[in-house]
Motif scaffolding. Sequence first.
Motif, PDB file in Angstrom:
ATOM      1  N   TYR A 338      16.918 -33.547  -9.592  1.00 28.94           N
ATOM      2  CA  TYR A 338      17.780 -34.726  -9.406  1.00 28.94           C
ATOM      3  C   TYR A 338      19.247 -34.302  -9.464  1.00 28.94           C
ATOM      4  O   TYR A 338      20.075 -34.763  -8.664  1.00 28.94           O
ATOM      5  CB  TYR A 338      17.487 -35.772 -10.485  1.00 28.94           C
ATOM      6  N   TYR A 356      22.940 -42.443  -6.315  1.00 29.04           N
ATOM      7  CA  TYR A 356      21.522 -42.764  -6.497  1.00 29.04           C
ATOM      8  C   TYR A 356      20.848 -41.729  -7.407  1.00 29.04           C
ATOM      9  O   TYR A 356      20.120 -42.083  -8.349  1.00 29.04           O
ATOM     10  CB  TYR A 356      20.813 -42.811  -5.139  1.00 29.04           C
ATOM     11  N   TYR A 357      21.104 -40.447  -7.148  1.00 26.22           N
ATOM     12  CA  TYR A 357      20.439 -39.398  -7.930  1.00 26.22           C
ATOM     13  C   TYR A 357      21.038 -39.272  -9.333  1.00 26.22           C
ATOM     14  O   TYR A 357      20.321 -38.968 -10.291  1.00 26.22           O
ATOM     15  CB  TYR A 357      20.467 -38.072  -7.179  1.00 26.22           C
ATOM     16  N   LYS A 360      19.424 -41.888 -11.325  1.00 25.95           N
ATOM     17  CA  LYS A 360      18.084 -41.445 -11.713  1.00 25.95           C
ATOM     18  C   LYS A 360      18.143 -40.491 -12.904  1.00 25.95           C
ATOM     19  O   LYS A 360      17.304 -40.537 -13.812  1.00 25.95           O
ATOM     20  CB  LYS A 360      17.394 -40.758 -10.524  1.00 25.95           C
ATOM     21  N   GLU A 363      18.836 -42.463 -15.974  1.00 24.45           N
ATOM     22  CA  GLU A 363      17.627 -43.223 -16.292  1.00 24.45           C
ATOM     23  C   GLU A 363      16.591 -42.345 -17.009  1.00 24.45           C
ATOM     24  O   GLU A 363      15.932 -42.765 -17.942  1.00 24.45           O
ATOM     25  CB  GLU A 363      17.042 -43.774 -14.986  1.00 24.45           C
ATOM     26  N   LYS A 364      16.474 -41.072 -16.556  1.00 27.87           N
ATOM     27  CA  LYS A 364      15.477 -40.172 -17.137  1.00 27.87           C
ATOM     28  C   LYS A 364      15.984 -39.492 -18.408  1.00 27.87           C
ATOM     29  O   LYS A 364      15.183 -39.043 -19.229  1.00 27.87           O
ATOM     30  CB  LYS A 364      15.063 -39.124 -16.094  1.00 27.87           C
TER      31      LYS A 364
END
Length: 389
Positions: A338, A356-357, A360, A363-364
């Motif tokens: 990512y 977007y990445y 992510k 989020e992770k």
Amino acid sequence: LGQLYALTGDYQKGINAYEKLTQARPQDLQLLKKLAQLYSWNKLPQKELLLYEKMAKLTPNDLDLHKRLAKFYQWQKLPDKTIAEYKKIIELRPEDIEAHLDLANIYSWNKMPQEAISIYSKLLQKSPDNLEIKRKIAQTYLGNKKELEAIRVYQEVVQQDPKDFGSRKMLAQLYLWNDMLEQAIGQYEMLIVLKPADMALRTRLLSLYYQANSLPKIVREYEKLIRDYPERTEYRIELAKLYLYQGDEKSAIEQYEEALRLEPQHVETLKELGQLYKFNMMPKEAIACYEKAGRITPEDQDISDELIELYTGNNLPLKTIQMYEHKLSQEPNNISLYKILAENYGWVQNLKKAIYYYEKLVEKAPNNLEFKKLLAKHYGWDNQIDKEI
């Protein structure tokens, strides 16, 4: 009456009739021979043998009787009696070469090599160019584990008859058994001259070349195989590897290219040729090989890694991104992918994708401050002030 029974196939009645006759005329050879024949037809070998022994005593100089007795004794595995009969045959007819050979064979089969060799040697004195006798001598030595003596005789045989395939093959095997590798190789080379289409021989010769670490001969043999079998891909691949080992990369590339012409879907060949192109500064060709291999086996991580390296090194960012996205589809929990994708989209100024990445990533890994800072910067560059704040 006995003959009538015999003619009608009633052998037992025929036997009964002839037995009565021989009792009345015990020295009548014609009757005894006819009775022996009936015993043979009725599968009564012991009775037949006793009759022939009786007849041999009545006519001790009858050569045919002694020959028949010798065969009987041999069949019943009675070597002493067999030998005695052959000696009698030779005494009656010294010029009978076949009897001499048979006696020598009996000696050989019964582990009496010196006696067998003695007979063969005497025959050879009378006929010094007789190859069959020389082969018999070699086989006798071999059968009695006298391999060096067998080698000497087989050498004479192949020197006298260079096209004797069987003797030459046996000689090659004897050389191998006695750690005489170079001599064995020489014989296999001659065997292939005699039978160039025998693939078992050519494979064996190649293995001996490898054993002898004779790279030039290995290369030469593969070149011959390709000339003889130009459609065999595996020979071209092996030859390519050998050229590569010798440092001849140009010839290796030619063989791999020809192998691919024959088998365009061969993934390993595509990968090996791709490596060669890469090391020889031929990125376009290397990329083409790996891309084709990747289409055939999209799950192969090694191919993906090679393509990423080639795309990156040759300034092809969009293709690099495409490969990383492919890897991410296979490894959805790999956080580093990512981050790489976010950075790559940033370098090609695709802020939406970069954001977007990064989202992510956060989020992770919600507690990773570095990822949050990077995401904040990209929100700012994209005029998403509320999100940046």
